[in-house]
Scaffold this motif. Structure first.
Motif, PDB file in Angstrom:
ATOM      1  N   ALA A 211      33.610  21.753  -2.595  1.00 50.67           N
ATOM      2  CA  ALA A 211      34.942  21.573  -2.021  1.00 50.67           C
ATOM      3  C   ALA A 211      35.326  20.097  -1.967  1.00 50.67           C
ATOM      4  O   ALA A 211      36.486  19.722  -2.188  1.00 50.67           O
ATOM      5  CB  ALA A 211      34.985  22.186  -0.618  1.00 50.67           C
ATOM      6  N   HIS A 212      34.337  19.239  -1.681  1.00 53.59           N
ATOM      7  CA  HIS A 212      34.588  17.804  -1.598  1.00 53.59           C
ATOM      8  C   HIS A 212      34.998  17.256  -2.963  1.00 53.59           C
ATOM      9  O   HIS A 212      35.945  16.448  -3.068  1.00 53.59           O
ATOM     10  CB  HIS A 212      33.328  17.095  -1.101  1.00 53.59           C
ATOM     11  N   VAL A 213      34.329  17.681  -4.025  1.00 48.89           N
ATOM     12  CA  VAL A 213      34.658  17.231  -5.380  1.00 48.89           C
ATOM     13  C   VAL A 213      36.051  17.717  -5.766  1.00 48.89           C
ATOM     14  O   VAL A 213      36.847  16.973  -6.370  1.00 48.89           O
ATOM     15  CB  VAL A 213      33.599  17.733  -6.383  1.00 48.89           C
ATOM     16  N   GLN A 214      36.374  18.960  -5.415  1.00 51.90           N
ATOM     17  CA  GLN A 214      37.708  19.489  -5.713  1.00 51.90           C
ATOM     18  C   GLN A 214      38.788  18.687  -5.001  1.00 51.90           C
ATOM     19  O   GLN A 214      39.848  18.403  -5.565  1.00 51.90           O
ATOM     20  CB  GLN A 214      37.787  20.960  -5.304  1.00 51.90           C
ATOM     21  N   GLU A 215      38.496  18.293  -3.762  1.00 49.59           N
ATOM     22  CA  GLU A 215      39.470  17.497  -2.997  1.00 49.59           C
ATOM     23  C   GLU A 215      39.699  16.146  -3.662  1.00 49.59           C
ATOM     24  O   GLU A 215      40.836  15.684  -3.794  1.00 49.59           O
ATOM     25  CB  GLU A 215      38.960  17.307  -1.567  1.00 49.59           C
ATOM     26  N   TRP A 216      38.598  15.479  -4.089  1.00 42.95           N
ATOM     27  CA  TRP A 216      38.730  14.197  -4.786  1.00 42.95           C
ATOM     28  C   TRP A 216      39.529  14.372  -6.071  1.00 42.95           C
ATOM     29  O   TRP A 216      40.408  13.577  -6.388  1.00 42.95           O
ATOM     30  CB  TRP A 216      37.339  13.637  -5.104  1.00 42.95           C
ATOM     31  N   GLY A 217      39.191  15.458  -6.836  1.00 41.48           N
ATOM     32  CA  GLY A 217      39.872  15.676  -8.104  1.00 41.48           C
ATOM     33  C   GLY A 217      41.361  15.891  -7.918  1.00 41.48           C
ATOM     34  O   GLY A 217      42.190  15.337  -8.666  1.00 41.48           O
ATOM     35  N   ALA A 218      41.726  16.695  -6.913  1.00 42.69           N
ATOM     36  CA  ALA A 218      43.144  16.944  -6.654  1.00 42.69           C
ATOM     37  C   ALA A 218      43.861  15.662  -6.259  1.00 42.69           C
ATOM     38  O   ALA A 218      45.015  15.423  -6.662  1.00 42.69           O
ATOM     39  CB  ALA A 218      43.287  17.995  -5.556  1.00 42.69           C
ATOM     40  N   ARG A 219      43.185  14.813  -5.477  1.00 38.70           N
ATOM     41  CA  ARG A 219      43.797  13.553  -5.058  1.00 38.70           C
ATOM     42  C   ARG A 219      44.062  12.642  -6.257  1.00 38.70           C
ATOM     43  O   ARG A 219      45.121  12.009  -6.370  1.00 38.70           O
ATOM     44  CB  ARG A 219      42.887  12.852  -4.041  1.00 38.70           C
ATOM     45  N   PHE A 220      43.094  12.584  -7.183  1.00 42.83           N
ATOM     46  CA  PHE A 220      43.262  11.747  -8.370  1.00 42.83           C
ATOM     47  C   PHE A 220      44.369  12.294  -9.283  1.00 42.83           C
ATOM     48  O   PHE A 220      45.120  11.529  -9.879  1.00 42.83           O
ATOM     49  CB  PHE A 220      41.946  11.644  -9.152  1.00 42.83           C
ATOM     50  N   LEU A 221      44.452  13.632  -9.390  1.00 41.71           N
ATOM     51  CA  LEU A 221      45.507  14.218 -10.211  1.00 41.71           C
ATOM     52  C   LEU A 221      46.879  13.899  -9.656  1.00 41.71           C
ATOM     53  O   LEU A 221      47.815  13.585 -10.403  1.00 41.71           O
ATOM     54  CB  LEU A 221      45.307  15.740 -10.300  1.00 41.71           C
ATOM     55  N   ARG A 222      47.017  13.965  -8.327  1.00 40.33           N
ATOM     56  CA  ARG A 222      48.303  13.649  -7.702  1.00 40.33           C
ATOM     57  C   ARG A 222      48.690  12.198  -7.961  1.00 40.33           C
ATOM     58  O   ARG A 222      49.875  11.862  -8.116  1.00 40.33           O
ATOM     59  CB  ARG A 222      48.248  13.911  -6.197  1.00 40.33           C
ATOM     60  N   ALA A 223      47.681  11.338  -8.015  1.00 36.58           N
ATOM     61  CA  ALA A 223      47.958   9.899  -8.214  1.00 36.58           C
ATOM     62  C   ALA A 223      48.465   9.620  -9.614  1.00 36.58           C
ATOM     63  O   ALA A 223      49.110   8.574  -9.851  1.00 36.58           O
ATOM     64  CB  ALA A 223      46.687   9.095  -7.949  1.00 36.58           C
ATOM     65  N   THR A 224      48.198  10.516 -10.586  1.00 36.33           N
ATOM     66  CA  THR A 224      48.612  10.264 -11.974  1.00 36.33           C
ATOM     67  C   THR A 224      49.924  10.933 -12.340  1.00 36.33           C
ATOM     68  O   THR A 224      50.426  10.749 -13.450  1.00 36.33           O
ATOM     69  CB  THR A 224      47.523  10.759 -12.942  1.00 36.33           C
TER      70      THR A 224
ATOM     71  N   PRO B  20      27.408  10.768  -3.255  1.00 36.27           N
ATOM     72  CA  PRO B  20      27.084  11.563  -4.450  1.00 36.27           C
ATOM     73  C   PRO B  20      28.283  11.739  -5.384  1.00 36.27           C
ATOM     74  O   PRO B  20      28.130  11.731  -6.609  1.00 36.27           O
ATOM     75  CB  PRO B  20      26.630  12.905  -3.865  1.00 36.27           C
ATOM     76  N   THR B  21      29.488  11.881  -4.805  1.00 37.22           N
ATOM     77  CA  THR B  21      30.684  12.025  -5.639  1.00 37.22           C
ATOM     78  C   THR B  21      30.924  10.768  -6.458  1.00 37.22           C
ATOM     79  O   THR B  21      31.203  10.818  -7.666  1.00 37.22           O
ATOM     80  CB  THR B  21      31.915  12.313  -4.754  1.00 37.22           C
ATOM     81  N   GLN B  22      30.775   9.617  -5.806  1.00 35.74           N
ATOM     82  CA  GLN B  22      30.975   8.350  -6.505  1.00 35.74           C
ATOM     83  C   GLN B  22      29.907   8.143  -7.572  1.00 35.74           C
ATOM     84  O   GLN B  22      30.198   7.682  -8.687  1.00 35.74           O
ATOM     85  CB  GLN B  22      30.942   7.200  -5.504  1.00 35.74           C
ATOM     86  N   ALA B  23      28.648   8.497  -7.260  1.00 34.46           N
ATOM     87  CA  ALA B  23      27.565   8.330  -8.218  1.00 34.46           C
ATOM     88  C   ALA B  23      27.801   9.161  -9.468  1.00 34.46           C
ATOM     89  O   ALA B  23      27.596   8.691 -10.600  1.00 34.46           O
ATOM     90  CB  ALA B  23      26.232   8.708  -7.571  1.00 34.46           C
ATOM     91  N   LEU B  24      28.255  10.398  -9.290  1.00 33.60           N
ATOM     92  CA  LEU B  24      28.521  11.258 -10.440  1.00 33.60           C
ATOM     93  C   LEU B  24      29.691  10.717 -11.260  1.00 33.60           C
ATOM     94  O   LEU B  24      29.690  10.810 -12.492  1.00 33.60           O
ATOM     95  CB  LEU B  24      28.807  12.681  -9.969  1.00 33.60           C
ATOM     96  N   GLY B  25      30.681  10.148 -10.587  1.00 35.00           N
ATOM     97  CA  GLY B  25      31.771   9.516 -11.325  1.00 35.00           C
ATOM     98  C   GLY B  25      31.285   8.351 -12.156  1.00 35.00           C
ATOM     99  O   GLY B  25      31.743   8.132 -13.285  1.00 35.00           O
ATOM    100  N   ASN B  26      30.318   7.593 -11.618  1.00 28.39           N
ATOM    101  CA  ASN B  26      29.778   6.449 -12.351  1.00 28.39           C
ATOM    102  C   ASN B  26      28.948   6.871 -13.561  1.00 28.39           C
ATOM    103  O   ASN B  26      28.842   6.121 -14.528  1.00 28.39           O
ATOM    104  CB  ASN B  26      28.911   5.595 -11.419  1.00 28.39           C
ATOM    105  N   VAL B  27      28.342   8.069 -13.500  1.00 31.04           N
ATOM    106  CA  VAL B  27      27.575   8.554 -14.649  1.00 31.04           C
ATOM    107  C   VAL B  27      28.495   8.757 -15.847  1.00 31.04           C
ATOM    108  O   VAL B  27      28.130   8.508 -16.996  1.00 31.04           O
ATOM    109  CB  VAL B  27      26.834   9.869 -14.297  1.00 31.04           C
ATOM    110  N   GLY B  28      29.703   9.240 -15.602  1.00 33.21           N
ATOM    111  CA  GLY B  28      30.678   9.410 -16.674  1.00 33.21           C
ATOM    112  C   GLY B  28      30.358  10.559 -17.610  1.00 33.21           C
ATOM    113  O   GLY B  28      30.521  10.431 -18.833  1.00 33.21           O
ATOM    114  N   ALA B  29      29.874  11.679 -17.064  1.00 33.68           N
ATOM    115  CA  ALA B  29      29.525  12.833 -17.891  1.00 33.68           C
ATOM    116  C   ALA B  29      29.988  14.107 -17.186  1.00 33.68           C
ATOM    117  O   ALA B  29      30.237  14.124 -15.978  1.00 33.68           O
ATOM    118  CB  ALA B  29      28.015  12.881 -18.138  1.00 33.68           C
TER     119      ALA B  29
END
Length: 318
Positions: free
Chosen positions: A301-314, A280-289
């Protein structure tokens, strides 16, 4: 009662889908007496179909291997469902299925009338299927196990449970279950005198023994419930999200893997059921909205974890 010709075709179809039928069971499925059944079997033999019959307690009827069957006839809904389903089989997690599915799809679409072909093309153009992420299963393993379930025939195989040494099992197979990206066999284990669920990717060299059995009563509502209760598969999450995008745009991304309910022209409610929160997290990312998580808390919590991981990568390196 169906007329004679349609009943005879129904009898042929039943004989095709089951290796062996007892006389009473077959008569009951057709809604006729056993005397009428014998006459219908005689008509099939007159038409050239080799139907074998045996007397006694284990007696019954079966169609001889290699019997030539009449052309396949499908109504509109069946034809579309078959074509779309064959296309999706490439994503099933079964070894070698992608190439076979494409060959089968080509044959099915080729014989469809133009109006049905257009419906299939339209459906597949706007539908995306998730690639199977679970362990792959050999097509030969799956078909051998499924046929043993169908024919109510005992099955032997090697099995390696998680963290255990390989063992040899003999079972009375009940059903094959696809759940949470994995394939399972639900069966009565003759060596352990109890019901078990077996992951097909951990099962080797399945062999039908030729010994038939009388089905036992499964101690669960159905085979899916049994696998879930046995801990063989994680309980699925039901994810609900408010998406700030038009329904057609969201449907094009999630396809049949979610339910989309329009709220207004620019937003909708998306509901997805999955054993993993990654999809579901990947699907929502693909929607782009933009979107808002309505539940469950684990998904937020899962979405927050993904978001924090992506922020750290940038972040720029120190």
């Amino acid at each position: 009662m169906a007329n004679t010709s349609s009943r005879t075709l129904r009898l042929l179809s039943l004989l095709q889908t089951h290796r062996h039928w007892s006389g009473p069971e077959l008569a009951d499925r057709l809604g006729v007496s056993e005397r009428t059944l014998r006459r219908d079997v005689g008509r099939l033999r007159e038409l050239g179909y080799p139907v074998g019959a045996a007397r006694g307690t284990d007696g019954g009827y079966q169609l001889a291997p290699g019997a030539v069957l009449p052309p396949l006839l499908l109504d509109d809904e069946e034809a579309v469902a078959l074509a779309v389903g064959v296309g999706d089989a490439a994503q099933s997690g079964i070894v070698g299925m992608e190439e076979a599915s494409l060959r089968a799809l080509t044959k099915v679409v080729r014989v469809l009338p133009p109006r049905l072909r257009a419906r299939v093309d339209a459906l597949r153009a706007v539908t995306l299927s998730a690639v199977a992420s679970g362990p792959v299963v050999g097509a030969g393993v799956l078909t051998t196990v499924a046929q043993a379930c169908r024919d109510e025939e005992r099955l032997r195989f090697g099995y390696t449970a998680r963290g255990s040494a390989p063992t040899e099992r003999e079972v009375e197979p009940h059903r094959v279950v696809a759940l949470g990206g994995r394939w399972y066999l639900v069966a009565y284990d003759l060596g352990r005198h109890d019901w078990r669920s077996f992951r097909l990717d951990r099962l080797t060299d399945p062999t039908a023994t030729g010994t038939r059995f009388r089905p036992r009563l499964l101690p669960a509502e159905d085979a899916v419930a049994f696998v879930q209760a046995a801990g063989g598969a994680p309980a699925p999450y039901t994810v609900e999200v408010l998406v700030h995008a038009p329904c057609p745009r969201v449907r094009q991304v999630v396809g049949s893997w979610g339910t989309v309910e329009p709220l207004d022209q620019g937003s909708c409610r998306l509901t997805m059921t999955s054993a993993s929160l990654d999809w579901p997290t990947q699907a929502l990312g693909n929607v782009g909205a933009e979107f808002e998580v309505l539940g469950p808390p684990e998904f937020a919590a899962h979405v927050q974890e993904w978001g924090a991981r992506f922020l750290r990568a940038t972040r720029a390196p120190a």
